[in-house]
Design a protein around this motif. Sequence first.
Motif, short mmCIF file in Angstrom:
data_model
loop_
_atom_site.label_atom_id
_atom_site.label_comp_id
_atom_site.label_asym_id
_atom_site.label_seq_id
_atom_site.Cartn_x
_atom_site.Cartn_y
_atom_site.Cartn_z
N THR A 20 0.83 -1.20 0.00
CA THR A 20 0.00 0.00 0.00
C THR A 20 0.86 1.25 0.00
O THR A 20 0.59 2.22 -0.72
N ILE A 21 1.92 1.24 0.80
CA ILE A 21 2.84 2.38 0.86
C ILE A 21 3.47 2.63 -0.50
O ILE A 21 3.57 3.77 -0.96
N MET A 22 3.90 1.55 -1.18
CA MET A 22 4.48 1.69 -2.52
C MET A 22 3.47 2.31 -3.49
O MET A 22 3.81 3.20 -4.29
N ASP A 23 2.23 1.83 -3.45
CA ASP A 23 1.20 2.36 -4.35
C ASP A 23 0.98 3.85 -4.12
O ASP A 23 0.90 4.64 -5.07
N LEU A 24 0.87 4.25 -2.85
CA LEU A 24 0.61 5.65 -2.53
C LEU A 24 1.81 6.53 -2.86
O LEU A 24 1.66 7.70 -3.22
N ALA A 25 3.01 5.95 -2.77
CA ALA A 25 4.23 6.71 -3.12
C ALA A 25 4.28 6.98 -4.62
O ALA A 25 4.68 8.07 -5.05
N VAL A 26 3.87 6.02 -5.42
CA VAL A 26 3.85 6.21 -6.87
C VAL A 26 2.76 7.22 -7.28
O VAL A 26 2.96 8.02 -8.19
N LEU A 27 1.64 7.19 -6.58
CA LEU A 27 0.52 8.07 -6.93
C LEU A 27 0.60 9.43 -6.23
O LEU A 27 -0.18 10.32 -6.55
N GLY A 28 1.52 9.58 -5.29
CA GLY A 28 1.71 10.88 -4.64
C GLY A 28 0.51 11.33 -3.82
O GLY A 28 0.05 12.47 -3.96
N LYS A 29 0.01 10.47 -2.94
CA LYS A 29 -1.22 10.75 -2.20
C LYS A 29 -0.96 11.14 -0.75
O LYS A 29 0.08 10.86 -0.18
N LYS A 30 -1.97 11.77 -0.16
CA LYS A 30 -2.00 11.98 1.28
C LYS A 30 -2.69 10.80 1.93
O LYS A 30 -3.70 10.31 1.42
N ALA A 31 -2.14 10.34 3.05
CA ALA A 31 -2.68 9.12 3.65
C ALA A 31 -2.72 9.22 5.16
O ALA A 31 -1.94 9.96 5.78
N PHE A 32 -3.64 8.45 5.75
CA PHE A 32 -3.70 8.24 7.19
C PHE A 32 -3.69 6.74 7.41
O PHE A 32 -4.51 6.01 6.84
N PHE A 33 -2.76 6.26 8.23
CA PHE A 33 -2.58 4.83 8.39
C PHE A 33 -3.12 4.31 9.73
O PHE A 33 -3.05 5.00 10.75
N ILE A 34 -3.64 3.08 9.68
CA ILE A 34 -4.08 2.36 10.87
C ILE A 34 -3.45 0.98 10.81
O ILE A 34 -3.97 0.08 10.16
N PRO A 35 -2.29 0.77 11.47
CA PRO A 35 -1.59 -0.52 11.40
C PRO A 35 -2.45 -1.66 11.96
O PRO A 35 -3.25 -1.46 12.87
N THR A 36 -2.27 -2.84 11.39
CA THR A 36 -2.93 -4.02 11.93
C THR A 36 -2.38 -4.30 13.33
O THR A 36 -1.16 -4.39 13.50
N PRO A 37 -3.23 -4.41 14.34
CA PRO A 37 -2.75 -4.64 15.72
C PRO A 37 -1.85 -5.86 15.82
O PRO A 37 -2.18 -6.93 15.31
#
Length: 308
Positions: free
Chosen positions: A233-250
């Motif tokens: 997901t991080i790679m995808d958002l880095a290529v698309l240049g997006k703003k993101a808010f993350f919620i890690p899997t516990p």
Amino acid sequence: MLLLQKEFPNLKSYTLPAYNIKYSKKGKNLKCKLILSVPSIILAVKKERKIVTQLIEKENIMGIISDNRFGVWSKKIPSVYITHQLKVFSGITTWITSKIHQKVISKFDECWVPDVNGKPNYSGELGHLTNHKFKLKYLGVLSRFKHQKLDVKYKLLVIFSGPEPQRTLLENKLLIELKNYKEKVLFVRGILSSKDKIKDSSNFKVVNYLLSNDLEKAINQSEIVIARSGYSTIMDLAVLGKKAFFIPTPGQFEQEYLAEMLLKKRIAPFATQENFELDNLKILTNFSGFKRNETNIHLDFFNLFERK
């Protein structure tokens, strides 16, 4: 597997044994669950080794690229292992899990890491070692997606992913948190079944899954993405240049580490699943978001598979 079959319906596919890793409702119990899964993983690896040997002969396979499948390699043909986890974080047992994984990697001819070798990078300590005994190559930022200049259609795109029961627990929490949200929202549930559906709310649309082209378009049309801090997901958002808010899997140390790293770099904030609230999104104004990257894989990497 089902998603890949939907993406590439004309390609032949074979099913390998499942590792049957069990996940818990409470993140703190995840390590115990993973330890209990070790016997089933070992058994699955032995089975997939036999299947791979048969497939090499049956399909005249000239090379292997294994995406984190421990037993998918052969001494007879070039075999590549692709991973961003040269180190496997597991708390106080990190040194053990890392050594075990590196021993698996050493059986392959090469290890390809989807990241850059220098700094800045996106995998941090996970994907970079000071010392190693295997052939290591860095692919650069890797994603199936491409940036498109499209008008913003959704204020929020929520992408659910990962193992159960945590996927459902997060889904239920976000459905409650965003119930009265006034902006347009798209929920992508990450469920391949067409039977289990949730009705659209007045302010958001819900879909069970999107294939690559539709998901690429949806992300490009969204202002903010809420997702797990998984590396793909991080790679995808880095290529698309997006703003993101993350919620890690516990309980997933890798996702927690990546989320904390991106927070320190002021790229994206995160919250734990337990503590997430809609008001958390307000701090996004203090973060830069991902700067747009490009996926450029050098075809020279594939010279390894040329027949001699």
